[in-house]
Scaffold this active site. Structure first.
Site, PDB file in Angstrom:
ATOM      1  N   HIS A  72       0.855  -1.178   0.000  1.00 49.45           N
ATOM      2  CA  HIS A  72       0.000   0.000   0.000  1.00 49.45           C
ATOM      3  C   HIS A  72       0.896   1.235   0.000  1.00 49.45           C
ATOM      4  O   HIS A  72       2.007   1.215   0.530  1.00 49.45           O
ATOM      5  CB  HIS A  72      -0.895   0.027   1.237  1.00 49.45           C
ATOM      6  CG  HIS A  72      -1.956  -1.013   1.246  1.00 49.45           C
ATOM      7  ND1 HIS A  72      -3.096  -0.895   2.005  1.00 49.45           N
ATOM      8  CD2 HIS A  72      -2.070  -2.204   0.604  1.00 49.45           C
ATOM      9  CE1 HIS A  72      -3.870  -1.955   1.839  1.00 49.45           C
ATOM     10  NE2 HIS A  72      -3.248  -2.768   0.988  1.00 49.45           N
ATOM     11  N   GLU A  74       0.871   3.897   1.759  1.00 47.50           N
ATOM     12  CA  GLU A  74       1.284   4.342   3.092  1.00 47.50           C
ATOM     13  C   GLU A  74       2.456   3.531   3.613  1.00 47.50           C
ATOM     14  O   GLU A  74       3.441   4.082   4.145  1.00 47.50           O
ATOM     15  CB  GLU A  74       0.131   4.228   4.099  1.00 47.50           C
ATOM     16  CG  GLU A  74      -1.108   4.999   3.739  1.00 47.50           C
ATOM     17  CD  GLU A  74      -2.137   4.151   3.005  1.00 47.50           C
ATOM     18  OE1 GLU A  74      -1.783   3.495   2.000  1.00 47.50           O
ATOM     19  OE2 GLU A  74      -3.307   4.157   3.422  1.00 47.50           O
ATOM     20  N   CYS A 102      -6.363   1.889   5.680  1.00 51.34           N
ATOM     21  CA  CYS A 102      -6.995   0.652   6.135  1.00 51.34           C
ATOM     22  C   CYS A 102      -6.428   0.283   7.517  1.00 51.34           C
ATOM     23  O   CYS A 102      -5.555   0.981   8.054  1.00 51.34           O
ATOM     24  CB  CYS A 102      -6.726  -0.464   5.134  1.00 51.34           C
ATOM     25  SG  CYS A 102      -4.983  -0.983   5.080  1.00 51.34           S
ATOM     26  N   CYS A 105      -2.565  -0.161   7.477  1.00 49.70           N
ATOM     27  CA  CYS A 105      -1.829   1.095   7.346  1.00 49.70           C
ATOM     28  C   CYS A 105      -2.007   1.982   8.576  1.00 49.70           C
ATOM     29  O   CYS A 105      -1.063   2.639   9.018  1.00 49.70           O
ATOM     30  CB  CYS A 105      -2.250   1.822   6.077  1.00 49.70           C
ATOM     31  SG  CYS A 105      -1.779   0.906   4.582  1.00 49.70           S
TER      32      CYS A 105
END
Length: 168
Positions: A72, A74, A102, A105
């Site tokens: 991801h 992040e 999410c 993260c």
């Protein structure tokens, strides 16, 4: 576009304490990362880590390219920021991201001791900062991350809609 102050679940309004113009500048860089991710066929999410007015790291989603469920934006930006600063504690840094993080993260933000997270679009199905969970502000955890939401939400939402309309 300035962020509208958003109350947190604990009732404190953090966004009024931050410089909305600065947030817009850094979010524009995150949106650039999201656009690049879109061009690569990734879900268009971009993230930027900033400390003392300088970019430590920036990244876009790379789950498809890496075939890595943890790639991801992040997480990639946090890893790069830690490498650039030579320390895993990013307690004096802010993360700007185009979609509400999410659970994975949001947990990474807490574990990295990030000071502040600014996100654009809310994720009503999987958002773990304000929408579904409030991991960064959970008082049961050993660190809390202050939150600003809604910065450039319309632009981030438009990128996500463009991506998902292509897939239908």
């Amino acid at each position: 576009m300035q962020a509208t102050p958003q109350p947190r679940r604990d009732g404190r309004d953090v966004s009024s304490q931050r410089d909305a113009r600065e947030d817009a500048i850094w979010m524009a860089l995150a949106l650039d990362e999201a656009r690049q991710a879109l061009e690569r066929g990734e879900v268009p999410v971009g993230a930027v880590v900033v400390r003392d007015g300088e970019v430590l790291a920036r990244a876009g989603n790379e789950r498809e390219a890496r075939q890595d469920p943890t790639a991801h934006a992040e997480v990639l930006a946090l890893r790069a920021a830690a490498a650039a600063s030579g320390r895993w504690r990013l307690n004096d840094a802010s993360l700007y991201v185009t979609l509400e993080p999410c659970a994975m993260c949001a947990g990474a933000l807490v574990l990295a001791r990030v000071a502040h997270v600014v996100f654009a679009a809310a994720d009503l199905k999987a958002g773990a900062v304000e929408s579904v969970f409030a991991i960064p502000t959970d008082v049961r955890l050993n660190h809390r991350v202050s939150v600003t939401s809604g910065v450039a939400a319309d632009e981030a939402t438009a990128l996500l809609q463009k991506f998902f309309s292509r897939r239908r």
